[in-house]
Motif scaffolding. Structure first.
Motif, PDB file in Angstrom:
ATOM      1  N   SER A   1     -17.205  82.893  68.168  1.00 27.89           N
ATOM      2  CA  SER A   1     -17.487  81.686  68.954  1.00 27.89           C
ATOM      3  C   SER A   1     -16.430  80.615  68.706  1.00 27.89           C
ATOM      4  O   SER A   1     -15.923  79.990  69.649  1.00 27.89           O
ATOM      5  N   VAL A   2     -16.087  80.403  67.442  1.00 27.81           N
ATOM      6  CA  VAL A   2     -15.069  79.403  67.118  1.00 27.81           C
ATOM      7  C   VAL A   2     -13.709  79.833  67.655  1.00 27.81           C
ATOM      8  O   VAL A   2     -12.931  79.000  68.152  1.00 27.81           O
ATOM      9  N   ALA A   3     -13.408  81.128  67.585  1.00 26.85           N
ATOM     10  CA  ALA A   3     -12.135  81.614  68.131  1.00 26.85           C
ATOM     11  C   ALA A   3     -12.060  81.370  69.633  1.00 26.85           C
ATOM     12  O   ALA A   3     -11.001  81.007  70.162  1.00 26.85           O
ATOM     13  N   ALA A   4     -13.186  81.558  70.339  1.00 29.56           N
ATOM     14  CA  ALA A   4     -13.199  81.259  71.768  1.00 29.56           C
ATOM     15  C   ALA A   4     -12.953  79.776  72.014  1.00 29.56           C
ATOM     16  O   ALA A   4     -12.223  79.392  72.946  1.00 29.56           O
ATOM     17  N   GLY A   5     -13.525  78.909  71.173  1.00 30.77           N
ATOM     18  CA  GLY A   5     -13.270  77.476  71.302  1.00 30.77           C
ATOM     19  C   GLY A   5     -11.816  77.128  71.067  1.00 30.77           C
ATOM     20  O   GLY A   5     -11.230  76.309  71.787  1.00 30.77           O
ATOM     21  N   VAL A   6     -11.191  77.756  70.061  1.00 30.08           N
ATOM     22  CA  VAL A   6      -9.769  77.510  69.791  1.00 30.08           C
ATOM     23  C   VAL A   6      -8.909  77.970  70.963  1.00 30.08           C
ATOM     24  O   VAL A   6      -7.960  77.282  71.379  1.00 30.08           O
ATOM     25  N   ALA A   7      -9.240  79.122  71.529  1.00 28.38           N
ATOM     26  CA  ALA A   7      -8.467  79.639  72.660  1.00 28.38           C
ATOM     27  C   ALA A   7      -8.577  78.727  73.880  1.00 28.38           C
ATOM     28  O   ALA A   7      -7.581  78.451  74.561  1.00 28.38           O
ATOM     29  N   VAL A   8      -9.778  78.225  74.152  1.00 24.10           N
ATOM     30  CA  VAL A   8      -9.959  77.316  75.299  1.00 24.10           C
ATOM     31  C   VAL A   8      -9.205  76.011  75.060  1.00 24.10           C
ATOM     32  O   VAL A   8      -8.566  75.466  75.974  1.00 24.10           O
ATOM     33  N   ALA A   9      -9.266  75.483  73.840  1.00 17.08           N
ATOM     34  CA  ALA A   9      -8.534  74.248  73.541  1.00 17.08           C
ATOM     35  C   ALA A   9      -7.032  74.453  73.706  1.00 17.08           C
ATOM     36  O   ALA A   9      -6.329  73.576  74.226  1.00 17.08           O
ATOM     37  N   ALA A  10      -6.530  75.610  73.279  1.00 14.00           N
ATOM     38  CA  ALA A  10      -5.101  75.874  73.432  1.00 14.00           C
ATOM     39  C   ALA A  10      -4.713  76.015  74.905  1.00 14.00           C
ATOM     40  O   ALA A  10      -3.582  75.700  75.283  1.00 14.00           O
TER      41      ALA A  10
ATOM     42  N   ARG B   1      -0.183  74.165  71.885  1.00 16.93           N
ATOM     43  CA  ARG B   1       0.504  75.316  72.469  1.00 16.93           C
ATOM     44  C   ARG B   1       0.589  76.456  71.456  1.00 16.93           C
ATOM     45  O   ARG B   1       0.814  76.217  70.265  1.00 16.93           O
ATOM     46  N   LEU B   2       0.404  77.664  71.971  1.00 16.99           N
ATOM     47  CA  LEU B   2       0.612  78.882  71.203  1.00 16.99           C
ATOM     48  C   LEU B   2       1.711  79.688  71.885  1.00 16.99           C
ATOM     49  O   LEU B   2       1.643  79.925  73.092  1.00 16.99           O
ATOM     50  N   THR B   3       2.705  80.077  71.133  1.00 24.02           N
ATOM     51  CA  THR B   3       3.810  80.872  71.679  1.00 24.02           C
ATOM     52  C   THR B   3       3.948  82.154  70.869  1.00 24.02           C
ATOM     53  O   THR B   3       3.272  82.359  69.865  1.00 24.02           O
ATOM     54  N   GLY B   4       4.857  83.004  71.336  1.00 19.08           N
ATOM     55  CA  GLY B   4       5.044  84.293  70.682  1.00 19.08           C
ATOM     56  C   GLY B   4       4.378  85.394  71.485  1.00 19.08           C
ATOM     57  O   GLY B   4       3.895  85.197  72.599  1.00 19.08           O
TER      58      GLY B   4
ATOM     59  N   ALA C   1      -2.998  84.034  65.435  1.00 17.01           N
ATOM     60  CA  ALA C   1      -3.044  82.599  65.170  1.00 17.01           C
ATOM     61  C   ALA C   1      -4.413  82.027  65.509  1.00 17.01           C
ATOM     62  O   ALA C   1      -4.961  81.204  64.752  1.00 17.01           O
ATOM     63  N   VAL C   2      -5.007  82.453  66.632  1.00 22.37           N
ATOM     64  CA  VAL C   2      -6.346  81.980  67.000  1.00 22.37           C
ATOM     65  C   VAL C   2      -7.362  82.405  65.948  1.00 22.37           C
ATOM     66  O   VAL C   2      -8.235  81.611  65.543  1.00 22.37           O
ATOM     67  N   ALA C   3      -7.278  83.652  65.473  1.00 22.73           N
ATOM     68  CA  ALA C   3      -8.210  84.131  64.453  1.00 22.73           C
ATOM     69  C   ALA C   3      -8.058  83.354  63.154  1.00 22.73           C
ATOM     70  O   ALA C   3      -9.056  82.988  62.508  1.00 22.73           O
ATOM     71  N   LEU C   4      -6.815  83.067  62.757  1.00 23.89           N
ATOM     72  CA  LEU C   4      -6.583  82.323  61.514  1.00 23.89           C
ATOM     73  C   LEU C   4      -7.127  80.901  61.620  1.00 23.89           C
ATOM     74  O   LEU C   4      -7.778  80.393  60.683  1.00 23.89           O
TER      75      LEU C   4
ATOM     76  N   ILE D   1      -1.198  75.967  58.629  1.00 21.50           N
ATOM     77  CA  ILE D   1      -1.152  77.249  57.915  1.00 21.50           C
ATOM     78  C   ILE D   1      -0.503  78.322  58.797  1.00 21.50           C
ATOM     79  O   ILE D   1       0.264  79.166  58.304  1.00 21.50           O
ATOM     80  N   CYS D   2      -0.791  78.282  60.083  1.00 16.66           N
ATOM     81  CA  CYS D   2      -0.147  79.236  60.996  1.00 16.66           C
ATOM     82  C   CYS D   2       1.361  79.041  60.994  1.00 16.66           C
ATOM     83  O   CYS D   2       2.136  80.023  60.998  1.00 16.66           O
ATOM     84  N   GLY D   3       1.805  77.791  61.002  1.00 12.19           N
ATOM     85  CA  GLY D   3       3.233  77.535  60.942  1.00 12.19           C
ATOM     86  C   GLY D   3       3.855  78.045  59.653  1.00 12.19           C
ATOM     87  O   GLY D   3       4.955  78.607  59.653  1.00 12.19           O
ATOM     88  N   ALA D   4       3.125  77.863  58.531  1.00  9.71           N
ATOM     89  CA  ALA D   4       3.641  78.358  57.257  1.00  9.71           C
ATOM     90  C   ALA D   4       3.677  79.879  57.205  1.00  9.71           C
ATOM     91  O   ALA D   4       4.511  80.466  56.502  1.00  9.71           O
ATOM     92  N   ALA D   5       2.768  80.534  57.961  1.00 11.01           N
ATOM     93  CA  ALA D   5       2.732  81.999  57.977  1.00 11.01           C
ATOM     94  C   ALA D   5       3.679  82.605  58.997  1.00 11.01           C
ATOM     95  O   ALA D   5       3.698  83.825  59.172  1.00 11.01           O
ATOM     96  N   GLY D   6       4.454  81.774  59.706  1.00 15.82           N
ATOM     97  CA  GLY D   6       5.400  82.284  60.682  1.00 15.82           C
ATOM     98  C   GLY D   6       4.834  82.476  62.067  1.00 15.82           C
ATOM     99  O   GLY D   6       5.500  83.060  62.926  1.00 15.82           O
ATOM    100  N   LEU D   7       3.609  82.001  62.305  1.00 15.92           N
ATOM    101  CA  LEU D   7       2.998  82.076  63.632  1.00 15.92           C
ATOM    102  C   LEU D   7       3.243  80.774  64.362  1.00 15.92           C
ATOM    103  O   LEU D   7       3.030  79.693  63.811  1.00 15.92           O
ATOM    104  N   SER D   8       3.691  80.858  65.587  1.00 18.92           N
ATOM    105  CA  SER D   8       4.088  79.670  66.332  1.00 18.92           C
ATOM    106  C   SER D   8       2.874  79.013  66.969  1.00 18.92           C
ATOM    107  O   SER D   8       2.284  79.534  67.926  1.00 18.92           O
ATOM    108  N   ALA D   9       2.446  77.879  66.399  1.00 23.62           N
ATOM    109  CA  ALA D   9       1.350  77.073  66.941  1.00 23.62           C
ATOM    110  C   ALA D   9       1.756  75.615  66.815  1.00 23.62           C
ATOM    111  O   ALA D   9       2.245  75.184  65.760  1.00 23.62           O
ATOM    112  N   HIS D  10       1.557  74.856  67.881  1.00 23.52           N
ATOM    113  CA  HIS D  10       1.980  73.456  67.907  1.00 23.52           C
ATOM    114  C   HIS D  10       0.818  72.590  68.367  1.00 23.52           C
ATOM    115  O   HIS D  10       0.222  72.835  69.412  1.00 23.52           O
TER     116      HIS D  10
END
Length: 321
Positions: free
Chosen positions: A24-33, A40-43, A51-54, A134-143
């Motif tokens: 449910s929270v992942a769906a909320g993150v995806a809708v917000a993005a 923004r999520l890239t890659g 990135a959404v799961a993290l 944390i996503c940025g530190a892990a190399g996942l592109s999220a802004h």
């Protein structure tokens, strides 16, 4: 011989509950993005899903930590109040001592409600912002940059996660009816807002693909039902006027928040805003009526008091008795 203690089944149910909350929270993150312009999520598709799961894990962990901390801090007072209520009341004591546990329980209930309201604009955005870092530190592109985009994104995550969680509750036997009523309230509010955009000149949604406009309408409806209040007043019609005014305020705040969302929701002027709130309130009426009937059916009937003079009391009876 095998003895089933039920522990494995309990762990399975808890694991399924945690998985559904994360989904449910992942769906909320995806809708917000998708909707917030500065989020923004890239890659590749796999990197975006990761990135959404993290971020969903971080948001869920933050909400769980605040909930547990609140419960731990309130547990001693709550236990003491319940112990006082379980004791035999001292009728010779003062009214202050007699009603002390009741007042304490009421205070704890109000305090818990205030904490839940503060979690929405604080913990959700902060946990989401930490997840992005944390996503940025892990190399996942999220802004996600800017104070208000972070706050709006956190509120969208909370609202959409609640709606998606309600959808999941449709498939549980114990919660299916209540979930159907809550989900109907969201859909009816979205339909009412769409109707208001069609019939009112000052209410409009920016041009966008049909699926994006539908997603924005559902997000607005999820935000609209997020802070729920009920009101019952002895004067007929006054409660409806107060609720429409409250809904007008909530819709105005949502329009202000959607300045950071694409497509944006516009309500130009007081009367278009009030008209849209009234249409949404009227569209939600069947869901409110169903909820009221369900509450009335679930209410326990008042106990029948014993007759102090049963038919075999032995007293003379007649037309004057």
């Amino acid at each position: 011989m095998t003895v089933d203690t039920g522990l494995g089944h309990g762990r399975t149910r808890r694991g399924a509950g945690v998985t559904l909350r994360l989904a449910s929270v992942a769906a909320g993150v995806a809708v917000a993005a998708l909707l917030v312009a500065d989020f923004r999520l890239t890659g590749s598709a796999g990197q975006q899903v990761l990135a959404v799961a993290l971020m969903a894990i971080f948001v869920s962990a933050g909400i769980w930590a605040v909930s547990r901390l609140t419960a731990l801090l309130m547990r001693p007072s709550l236990r003491q109040a319940r112990e006082l209520l379980a004791e035999e009341p001292d009728l010779r004591g003062s009214d202050r001592e007699f009603f002390a546990p009741v007042r304490r329980l009421m205070f704890l209930g109000v305090l818990r409600t205030l904490v839940d309201l503060l979690v929405l604009p604080t913990v959700y955005p902060l946990a989401l912002w930490a997840g992005v870092r944390i996503c940025g530190a892990a190399g996942l592109s999220a802004h996600l940059a800017g104070l208000w985009p972070v706050v709006v994104s956190g509120l969208l995550v909370a609202a959409v996660a609640g709606t998606v969680g309600t959808f999941f509750a449709l498939f549980r036997r114990r919660t299916s009816h209540a979930a159907a009523r809550s989900l109907a309230a969201v859909l009816l509010n979205a339909a009412g807002l769409a109707l208001a955009a069609l019939v009112l000149d000052g209410v409009r949604l920016d041009s966008a693909p049909g699926w994006r406009q539908a997603l924005a309408l559902c997000a607005v409806a999820s935000l609209f039902v997020l802070p729920r209040i009920t009101l019952s007043l002895p004067v007929p019609g006054i409660a409806s006027v107060v609720l429409v005014a409250y809904h007008c305020l909530v819709l105005w705040l949502i329009c202000a928040a959607f300045a950071f969302v694409d497509p944006q929701l516009h309500a130009e002027g007081f009367w278009p805003l009030a008209g849209a709130a009234a249409i949404m309130w009227a569209a939600e009426w069947p869901a409110r009526l169903a909820a009221r009937r369900a509450q009335g059916a679930a209410a326990q009937p008042a106990p029948v008091l014993p007759d102090p003079f049963p038919p075999d009391h032995g007293f003379p009876s007649g037309p004057l008795y």
